[in-house]
Design a protein around this motif. Structure first.
Motif, short mmCIF file in Angstrom:
data_model
loop_
_atom_site.label_atom_id
_atom_site.label_comp_id
_atom_site.label_asym_id
_atom_site.label_seq_id
_atom_site.Cartn_x
_atom_site.Cartn_y
_atom_site.Cartn_z
N ASP A 1 33.06 39.39 33.80
CA ASP A 1 33.04 40.88 33.78
C ASP A 1 34.10 41.11 32.59
O ASP A 1 35.39 41.35 33.24
N HIS B 1 25.04 40.28 37.22
CA HIS B 1 26.53 40.76 37.20
C HIS B 1 26.91 40.86 38.69
O HIS B 1 26.20 41.53 39.56
N HIS C 1 30.09 42.99 45.27
CA HIS C 1 31.41 42.22 45.77
C HIS C 1 31.65 41.84 47.26
O HIS C 1 32.41 41.23 47.41
N ASP D 1 26.33 44.09 40.62
CA ASP D 1 27.66 44.12 40.72
C ASP D 1 28.16 44.15 42.20
O ASP D 1 29.04 44.65 42.46
N HIS E 1 36.07 39.11 37.22
CA HIS E 1 36.82 39.93 36.17
C HIS E 1 37.89 39.23 35.40
O HIS E 1 38.27 38.09 35.94
N HIS F 1 29.99 39.35 41.84
CA HIS F 1 31.50 38.75 42.24
C HIS F 1 31.24 37.95 43.40
O HIS F 1 31.89 38.10 44.40
#
Ligand SMILES: [Fe+2]
Length: 260
Positions: free
Chosen positions: A76, A5, A193, A191, A42, A7
Protein backbone atom coordinates in the motif's frame (compact mmCIF):
# COMPACT_ATOMS: atom_id res chain seq x y z
CA UNK A 1 -12.63 -13.38 -7.02
CA UNK A 2 -9.20 -11.82 -6.65
CA UNK A 3 -8.35 -9.30 -3.93
CA UNK A 4 -5.40 -7.05 -4.77
CA UNK A 5 -5.43 -4.92 -1.61
CA UNK A 6 -5.55 -6.06 2.01
CA UNK A 7 -3.56 -6.15 5.22
CA UNK A 8 -3.60 -9.86 5.93
CA UNK A 9 0.02 -10.35 7.02
CA UNK A 10 0.41 -9.87 10.74
CA UNK A 11 2.54 -7.57 12.85
CA UNK A 12 3.55 -5.24 10.01
CA UNK A 13 1.03 -2.41 10.24
CA UNK A 14 -2.52 -1.79 11.45
CA UNK A 15 -3.74 -4.99 9.77
CA UNK A 16 -3.84 -8.53 11.21
CA UNK A 17 -2.48 -8.63 14.76
CA UNK A 18 -1.43 -12.30 14.90
CA UNK A 19 -0.85 -15.33 12.69
CA UNK A 20 -4.13 -16.69 13.99
CA UNK A 21 -5.98 -13.61 12.74
CA UNK A 22 -4.20 -13.93 9.37
CA UNK A 23 -5.37 -17.54 9.10
CA UNK A 24 -8.93 -16.58 10.06
CA UNK A 25 -8.90 -13.79 7.47
CA UNK A 26 -7.73 -16.29 4.86
CA UNK A 27 -10.52 -18.71 5.84
CA UNK A 28 -13.01 -15.84 5.62
CA UNK A 29 -11.78 -15.05 2.10
CA UNK A 30 -12.03 -18.68 0.98
CA UNK A 31 -15.58 -18.94 2.34
CA UNK A 32 -16.47 -15.74 0.45
CA UNK A 33 -15.31 -17.17 -2.89
CA UNK A 34 -11.92 -15.45 -3.10
CA UNK A 35 -9.14 -17.47 -4.76
CA UNK A 36 -6.20 -15.00 -4.80
CA UNK A 37 -5.16 -12.45 -2.19
CA UNK A 38 -2.38 -9.88 -2.34
CA UNK A 39 -1.19 -8.80 1.10
CA UNK A 40 -0.27 -5.12 0.78
CA UNK A 41 1.26 -3.70 3.97
CA UNK A 42 1.64 0.04 4.33
CA UNK A 43 4.93 1.72 3.47
CA UNK A 44 4.85 5.12 5.15
CA UNK A 45 6.46 7.12 7.94
CA UNK A 46 4.65 5.00 10.54
CA UNK A 47 5.37 1.54 9.16
CA UNK A 48 8.66 0.25 7.81
CA UNK A 49 8.43 -1.86 4.65
CA UNK A 50 10.59 -4.99 4.77
CA UNK A 51 10.11 -7.20 1.67
CA UNK A 52 12.08 -10.13 3.13
CA UNK A 53 9.92 -10.27 6.23
CA UNK A 54 6.73 -9.84 4.19
CA UNK A 55 7.67 -12.77 1.96
CA UNK A 56 8.41 -14.87 5.03
CA UNK A 57 4.94 -14.09 6.42
CA UNK A 58 3.40 -14.91 3.07
CA UNK A 59 5.14 -18.32 2.99
CA UNK A 60 4.10 -19.04 6.55
CA UNK A 61 0.45 -18.21 5.83
CA UNK A 62 0.51 -20.04 2.50
CA UNK A 63 1.65 -23.25 4.15
CA UNK A 64 -1.03 -22.84 6.83
CA UNK A 65 -3.90 -22.53 4.31
CA UNK A 66 -2.52 -24.79 1.57
CA UNK A 67 -3.55 -24.47 -2.06
CA UNK A 68 -7.12 -23.32 -1.36
CA UNK A 69 -5.93 -19.71 -1.60
CA UNK A 70 -3.06 -18.21 -3.61
CA UNK A 71 -1.17 -15.53 -1.70
CA UNK A 72 1.18 -12.89 -3.06
CA UNK A 73 2.82 -9.75 -1.75
CA UNK A 74 2.50 -6.10 -2.69
CA UNK A 75 2.42 -2.73 -0.98
CA UNK A 76 0.00 0.00 0.00
CA UNK A 77 2.45 2.55 -1.38
CA UNK A 78 2.39 6.00 0.14
CA UNK A 79 3.63 8.66 -2.28
CA UNK A 80 6.28 10.09 0.02
CA UNK A 81 9.55 11.57 -1.14
CA UNK A 82 11.58 8.68 0.36
CA UNK A 83 9.36 6.02 -1.19
CA UNK A 84 9.49 7.65 -4.60
CA UNK A 85 13.26 7.80 -4.49
CA UNK A 86 13.51 4.14 -3.49
CA UNK A 87 11.06 2.87 -6.08
CA UNK A 88 13.15 4.33 -8.90
CA UNK A 89 15.83 1.76 -8.08
CA UNK A 90 13.61 -1.08 -6.84
CA UNK A 91 10.25 -0.96 -8.62
CA UNK A 92 9.34 -4.62 -8.05
CA UNK A 93 9.98 -4.30 -4.34
CA UNK A 94 6.57 -2.65 -4.05
CA UNK A 95 4.43 -3.95 -6.90
CA UNK A 96 1.56 -6.45 -6.86
CA UNK A 97 3.09 -9.93 -7.04
CA UNK A 98 6.37 -8.29 -8.19
CA UNK A 99 4.87 -7.52 -11.61
CA UNK A 100 4.08 -4.01 -12.90
CA UNK A 101 0.97 -2.75 -11.06
CA UNK A 102 1.44 -0.50 -8.03
CA UNK A 103 -1.18 0.51 -5.45
CA UNK A 104 -0.74 4.20 -4.62
CA UNK A 105 -2.37 5.93 -1.68
CA UNK A 106 -2.70 9.66 -1.22
CA UNK A 107 -2.45 11.74 1.91
CA UNK A 108 -5.77 12.89 3.30
CA UNK A 109 -4.97 16.58 3.57
CA UNK A 110 -2.77 17.63 0.68
CA UNK A 111 -1.96 16.45 -2.83
CA UNK A 112 0.96 18.51 -4.13
CA UNK A 113 0.93 19.94 -7.68
CA UNK A 114 3.95 17.74 -8.47
CA UNK A 115 1.70 14.68 -8.25
CA UNK A 116 0.82 14.88 -11.94
CA UNK A 117 4.51 14.55 -12.74
CA UNK A 118 4.95 11.80 -10.13
CA UNK A 119 2.27 9.66 -11.75
CA UNK A 120 4.04 10.11 -15.06
CA UNK A 121 7.43 9.20 -13.54
CA UNK A 122 6.00 5.94 -12.22
CA UNK A 123 4.78 5.09 -15.70
CA UNK A 124 8.19 5.92 -17.17
CA UNK A 125 9.80 3.22 -15.02
CA UNK A 126 7.28 0.75 -16.39
CA UNK A 127 4.69 0.80 -13.62
CA UNK A 128 0.91 1.05 -13.85
CA UNK A 129 -0.30 3.09 -10.87
CA UNK A 130 -3.60 2.09 -9.27
CA UNK A 131 -5.14 4.92 -7.24
CA UNK A 132 -6.50 3.31 -4.08
CA UNK A 133 -9.92 4.23 -2.73
CA UNK A 134 -10.21 7.83 -4.02
CA UNK A 135 -13.84 7.76 -2.84
CA UNK A 136 -12.53 7.79 0.74
CA UNK A 137 -10.23 10.76 0.12
CA UNK A 138 -12.05 14.07 0.69
CA UNK A 139 -9.73 15.95 -1.68
CA UNK A 140 -10.23 13.57 -4.60
CA UNK A 141 -13.91 13.21 -3.80
CA UNK A 142 -14.61 16.91 -3.91
CA UNK A 143 -12.18 17.81 -6.72
CA UNK A 144 -11.93 14.72 -8.90
CA UNK A 145 -10.70 16.51 -12.05
CA UNK A 146 -7.07 15.76 -11.28
CA UNK A 147 -7.86 12.10 -10.87
CA UNK A 148 -9.71 12.16 -14.19
CA UNK A 149 -6.55 13.51 -15.79
CA UNK A 150 -4.44 10.71 -14.27
CA UNK A 151 -6.99 8.23 -15.57
CA UNK A 152 -6.76 9.73 -19.02
CA UNK A 153 -2.97 9.35 -18.77
CA UNK A 154 -3.29 5.64 -18.01
CA UNK A 155 -3.63 5.31 -14.24
CA UNK A 156 -6.30 3.02 -12.78
CA UNK A 157 -8.78 3.27 -9.92
CA UNK A 158 -9.51 0.82 -7.13
CA UNK A 159 -12.45 1.42 -4.83
CA UNK A 160 -13.08 -0.30 -1.50
CA UNK A 161 -15.78 -2.97 -1.34
CA UNK A 162 -17.22 -1.57 1.90
CA UNK A 163 -17.63 1.89 0.32
CA UNK A 164 -20.26 0.35 -1.95
CA UNK A 165 -22.06 -0.93 1.13
CA UNK A 166 -22.09 2.53 2.74
CA UNK A 167 -19.60 1.65 5.47
CA UNK A 168 -17.41 4.72 4.80
CA UNK A 169 -20.34 7.14 4.80
CA UNK A 170 -22.73 8.41 2.18
CA UNK A 171 -20.29 10.80 0.49
CA UNK A 172 -17.87 7.93 -0.23
CA UNK A 173 -20.71 5.69 -1.34
CA UNK A 174 -22.17 8.34 -3.66
CA UNK A 175 -18.82 8.94 -5.38
CA UNK A 176 -18.09 5.22 -5.63
CA UNK A 177 -21.45 4.68 -7.31
CA UNK A 178 -21.02 7.67 -9.62
CA UNK A 179 -17.55 6.58 -10.76
CA UNK A 180 -18.79 3.04 -11.17
CA UNK A 181 -21.61 4.26 -13.40
CA UNK A 182 -19.17 6.47 -15.35
CA UNK A 183 -16.73 3.61 -16.03
CA UNK A 184 -13.96 5.17 -13.98
CA UNK A 185 -13.38 2.11 -11.78
CA UNK A 186 -11.06 -0.77 -12.70
CA UNK A 187 -10.85 -2.75 -9.46
CA UNK A 188 -12.81 -3.36 -6.30
CA UNK A 189 -10.73 -4.64 -3.37
CA UNK A 190 -11.38 -5.37 0.30
CA UNK A 191 -8.60 -3.31 1.93
CA UNK A 192 -9.30 -5.71 4.81
CA UNK A 193 -7.53 -5.06 8.10
CA UNK A 194 -9.18 -7.52 10.48
CA UNK A 195 -12.08 -9.90 11.01
CA UNK A 196 -14.93 -7.62 11.99
CA UNK A 197 -14.87 -3.93 11.02
CA UNK A 198 -12.71 -4.40 7.88
CA UNK A 199 -13.27 -8.03 6.83
CA UNK A 200 -11.69 -9.89 3.91
CA UNK A 201 -14.87 -10.24 1.86
CA UNK A 202 -15.97 -9.10 -1.58
CA UNK A 203 -19.16 -11.03 -2.36
CA UNK A 204 -21.67 -8.47 -1.01
CA UNK A 205 -20.02 -5.68 -3.01
CA UNK A 206 -19.89 -7.95 -6.10
CA UNK A 207 -23.66 -8.31 -5.83
CA UNK A 208 -24.09 -4.53 -5.58
CA UNK A 209 -22.03 -4.02 -8.75
CA UNK A 210 -23.78 -6.87 -10.59
CA UNK A 211 -27.15 -5.33 -9.80
CA UNK A 212 -26.05 -1.84 -10.80
CA UNK A 213 -23.90 -2.53 -13.86
CA UNK A 214 -24.56 -6.16 -14.75
CA UNK A 215 -22.75 -9.42 -14.15
CA UNK A 216 -20.06 -8.84 -16.82
CA UNK A 217 -18.83 -5.58 -15.27
CA UNK A 218 -18.82 -7.14 -11.80
CA UNK A 219 -16.83 -10.06 -13.19
CA UNK A 220 -14.34 -7.60 -14.70
CA UNK A 221 -13.84 -5.54 -11.53
CA UNK A 222 -13.63 -8.42 -9.04
CA UNK A 223 -12.07 -11.16 -11.13
CA UNK A 224 -10.71 -10.45 -14.61
CA UNK A 225 -8.94 -7.14 -14.00
CA UNK A 226 -7.47 -8.04 -10.59
CA UNK A 227 -6.28 -11.40 -11.92
CA UNK A 228 -4.60 -9.61 -14.85
CA UNK A 229 -2.86 -7.26 -12.39
CA UNK A 230 -1.87 -10.26 -10.26
CA UNK A 231 -0.30 -11.89 -13.31
CA UNK A 232 1.15 -8.69 -14.79
CA UNK A 233 -0.99 -8.66 -17.95
CA UNK A 234 -2.84 -5.74 -19.53
CA UNK A 235 -6.36 -5.24 -18.21
CA UNK A 236 -9.16 -6.96 -20.14
CA UNK A 237 -11.67 -4.31 -19.05
CA UNK A 238 -10.35 -0.83 -19.69
CA UNK A 239 -13.05 1.66 -20.68
CA UNK A 240 -11.85 4.68 -22.62
CA UNK A 241 -11.07 7.67 -20.37
CA UNK A 242 -11.70 11.08 -21.88
CA UNK A 243 -9.31 13.98 -21.49
CA UNK A 244 -11.04 16.11 -18.82
CA UNK A 245 -9.65 19.32 -20.33
CA UNK A 246 -11.04 18.53 -23.78
CA UNK A 247 -14.39 19.85 -24.97
CA UNK A 248 -17.29 17.46 -24.42
CA UNK A 249 -17.64 15.21 -27.44
CA UNK A 250 -20.53 15.72 -29.83
CA UNK A 251 -21.13 12.02 -30.20
CA UNK A 252 -22.06 9.27 -27.75
CA UNK A 253 -19.14 7.87 -25.81
CA UNK A 254 -17.75 4.68 -27.15
CA UNK A 255 -16.88 2.13 -24.53
CA UNK A 256 -14.03 -0.22 -25.18
CA UNK A 257 -14.75 -3.74 -24.09
CA UNK A 258 -12.09 -6.18 -25.04
CA UNK A 259 -13.65 -9.31 -23.60
CA UNK A 260 -17.28 -8.33 -23.70
FE1 LIG B 1 -4.80 -0.36 2.54
Amino acid sequence: MVDIHCHIFHGLDDGADSLQTSIQMAEMAIADGITHVVGTPHANSQYKFDPGLIRQLRDELQSAVGDRLTLATGCDFHLSYENLRDIQNNPQKYTINQKNYLLVEFADFAIPPSMDDTMHQLQLIGLSPIITHPERNALLRTKPERMYRWLHQGAYVQITALSLLGRFGSAAQDRAEEWLDDDRVHFVASDAHNLKGRPLQLRAAFDVVAKRRGEAVAQALFQDNPLAAFEGRSLPYEPEQLDPSAKPPQYPRRKRFIFF
